[in-house]
Design an enzyme around this catalytic site. Structure first.
Site, PDB file in Angstrom:
ATOM      1  N   CYS A  92      70.526  11.208  34.576  1.00  0.00           N
ATOM      2  CA  CYS A  92      69.475  12.042  33.988  1.00  0.00           C
ATOM      3  C   CYS A  92      69.563  13.509  34.408  1.00  0.00           C
ATOM      4  O   CYS A  92      69.498  13.819  35.606  1.00  0.00           O
ATOM      5  CB  CYS A  92      68.110  11.481  34.380  1.00  0.00           C
ATOM      6  SG  CYS A  92      66.725  12.484  33.807  1.00  0.00           S
ATOM      7  N   TYR A  96      69.843  16.555  22.992  1.00  0.00           N
ATOM      8  CA  TYR A  96      69.102  15.349  22.615  1.00  0.00           C
ATOM      9  C   TYR A  96      68.607  15.442  21.168  1.00  0.00           C
ATOM     10  O   TYR A  96      68.524  14.435  20.466  1.00  0.00           O
ATOM     11  CB  TYR A  96      67.925  15.137  23.563  1.00  0.00           C
ATOM     12  CG  TYR A  96      68.340  14.643  24.925  1.00  0.00           C
ATOM     13  CD1 TYR A  96      68.397  13.280  25.201  1.00  0.00           C
ATOM     14  CD2 TYR A  96      68.682  15.530  25.935  1.00  0.00           C
ATOM     15  CE1 TYR A  96      68.786  12.816  26.446  1.00  0.00           C
ATOM     16  CE2 TYR A  96      69.078  15.085  27.182  1.00  0.00           C
ATOM     17  CZ  TYR A  96      69.128  13.725  27.437  1.00  0.00           C
ATOM     18  OH  TYR A  96      69.529  13.270  28.667  1.00  0.00           O
TER      19      TYR A  96
END
Length: 332
Positions: free
Chosen positions: A58, A189
Site C-alpha cells: 500500500c 487508481y
C-alpha cells in the site's frame, strides 16, 4: 458474494462500489480522522501506546513507514504488517505466528475497526493506527498522518531527525501534495479501477500530463522543493516505486514506464538509495498485493516475474543538482 458483503469484510469487491456513477473511481473517505496533538479531543502523543498497521503493497501505508524510520520513531510507534494478499475477509495477519498480530492479538484488521465502531461496514484500510490499550483504531487518516508524525510527534524524534515539513514551506507542500494525490497518487487508481472508457481515458491523460510536469520540474532541482527531501517527496516516491511493478501493466497506466522518464527515474533512484526509503520498499510484496489479491488486477492470482528491479541501485548523479550534495535532509 455481493458488493455489500465484500465491503463489510474489508476488501475491494470484484466490482468496486467506489465509483462516481460515470465509470470513474471514487475512493472511500476515511472514517477515523482525529489528529494527534495536545488540544481538546486530540489523540495524546505517547511512546509505546500505538501500533501502526501497514501493508507493504500500500502506498498510503508506505508513506508512514518511511517517515517513521527517517524521523527515528521506531521505538515510539510499533508496526504490524498484514499479508499483502488480501482475501475475501480483508487484511489479515497470516504472516505472523498463528496468524495473529503479536501485540493486538487479532487475526484481521477489521477486528480493530469493529472494536472502534461495531457498525463499521466499509473497507478496513491501511494504514491504521491502533491504540494498544483498547485495541481500537484511532485514525486511518493517511492524508495527514505523515505530517502529524512530523509535527505533533516531534518531541519523540531522534536527536538528529530532519525537518521534512519546514514551517515556511507548509503551504506550498500542502498545495503540491493535494495536486499529487488527485493527479498521480490516486490517478493510477483512477486508471486501474475505471469502469468506463471515457473515465479511463481522462484519468490516463491527466496522470501522464502530471508526470510530464513533474519530469520538467525535476530537471533542474534535486527534489521537489530544491536541495532537501520534504514530505511531498515521500508522497511522490511511493507511487513511483510501484509504477513499473504494478501500475504500468496492472492498472493500464502504460504510455511509458518509470524507467523511460529521464529525470523521474534517476530522482526515484536517489530517494530509493536514501535511508528509510529503499529499506521500506518490498517489490515482491507490491506485486503479490496488486496481482494476488482478490478483485484487484487479476482473477487468477498470477504474480509477474518481472520487471527487473536491479536498476534501483545504479548511480543516479543527482548530487550535481544540489548545493549541498552530501546532505539530502534539511536539519533543524
Amino acid at each position: 458474494m455481493t458488493d455489500t458483503a465484500a465491503s463489510a469484510r474489508g476488501e475491494i469487491p470484484e466490482t468496486t462500489t467506489e465509483t462516481d456513477g460515470k465509470g470513474g473511481f471514487s475512493r472511500q473517505t476515511n472514517a477515523f480522522t482525529t489528529p494527534f496533538g495536545d488540544g481538546p479531543g486530540e489523540l495524546p502523543v505517547e511512546a509505546g501506546r500505538y501500533r501502526l498497521i501497514a501493508a507493504l503493497i500500500c502506498p498510503w501505508a508506505h508513506r508512514q513507514l518511511i517517515v517513521r524510520e527517517v524521523l527515528g520513531l521506531q521505538d515510539a510507534i510499533s508496526v504490524g504488517i498484514v499479508n499483502p494478499r488480501r482475501d475475501d475477509r480483508g487484511w489479515n495477519f497470516s504472516l505472523d505466528e498463528g496468524g495473529v498480530d503479536p501485540v493486538l492479538g487479532i487475526e484481521f484488521l477489521m477486528d480493530a475497526y469493529r472494536a472502534a465502531d461495531p457498525d463499521y461496514d466499509r473497507r478496513a484500510t491501511v494504514p491504521a493506527v491502533v491504540d494498544v490499550t483498547t485495541g481500537k483504531v484511532v485514525t486511518n487518516d493517511y492524508h495527514h498522518l505523515s505530517t502529524q508524525f512530523e509535527t505533533a510527534w516531534r518531541t519523540l524524534h531522534a536527536p538528529d531527525a530532519p525537518d521534512l515539513y519546514p514551517e515556511e514551506l507548509r503551504g506550498e507542500i500542502d498545495a503540491l501534495s493535494t495536486w499529487l494525490f488527485d493527479t498521480v497518487n490516486n490517478g493510477v487508481y483512477k486508471c486501474g479501477f475505471a469502469t468506463g472508457q471515457e473515465a479511463y481515458d481522462a484519468a490516463y491523460d491527466a496522470l501522464f500530463a502530471g508526470l510530464d510536469e513533474l519530469e520538467e520540474r525535476l530537471a533542474t532541482r534535486r527534489f521537489l522543493f530544491g536541495d532537501h527531501i520534504t514530505d511531498a517527496d515521500v508522497r511522490l516516491y511511493v507511487t513511483l516505486a510501484r509504477f513499473d511493478a504494478a501500475y504500468y501493466g496492472g492498472f493500464k497506466a502504460n504510455r511509458q514506464r518509470l524507467v523511460d522518464f529521464e529525470h523521474l527515474w534517476v530522482y526515484a533512484r536517489d530517494l530509493y538509495q536514501t535511508p528509510g526509503f529503499g529499506s521500506t520498499t518490498d517489490f515482491q510484496a507490491i506485486k503479490e498485493g496488486y496481482f494476488g489479491s482478490q478483485g484487484v488486477t487479476s482473477a487468477y492470482g498470477i504474480i509477474p516475474k518481472g520487471p527487473d528491479q536491479s536498476g534501483w541501485d545504479a548511480p543516479h548523479g543527482r548530487e550535481a543538482l544540489s548545493a549541498t550534495p552530501q546532505e539530502r535532509f534539511r536539519r533543524r
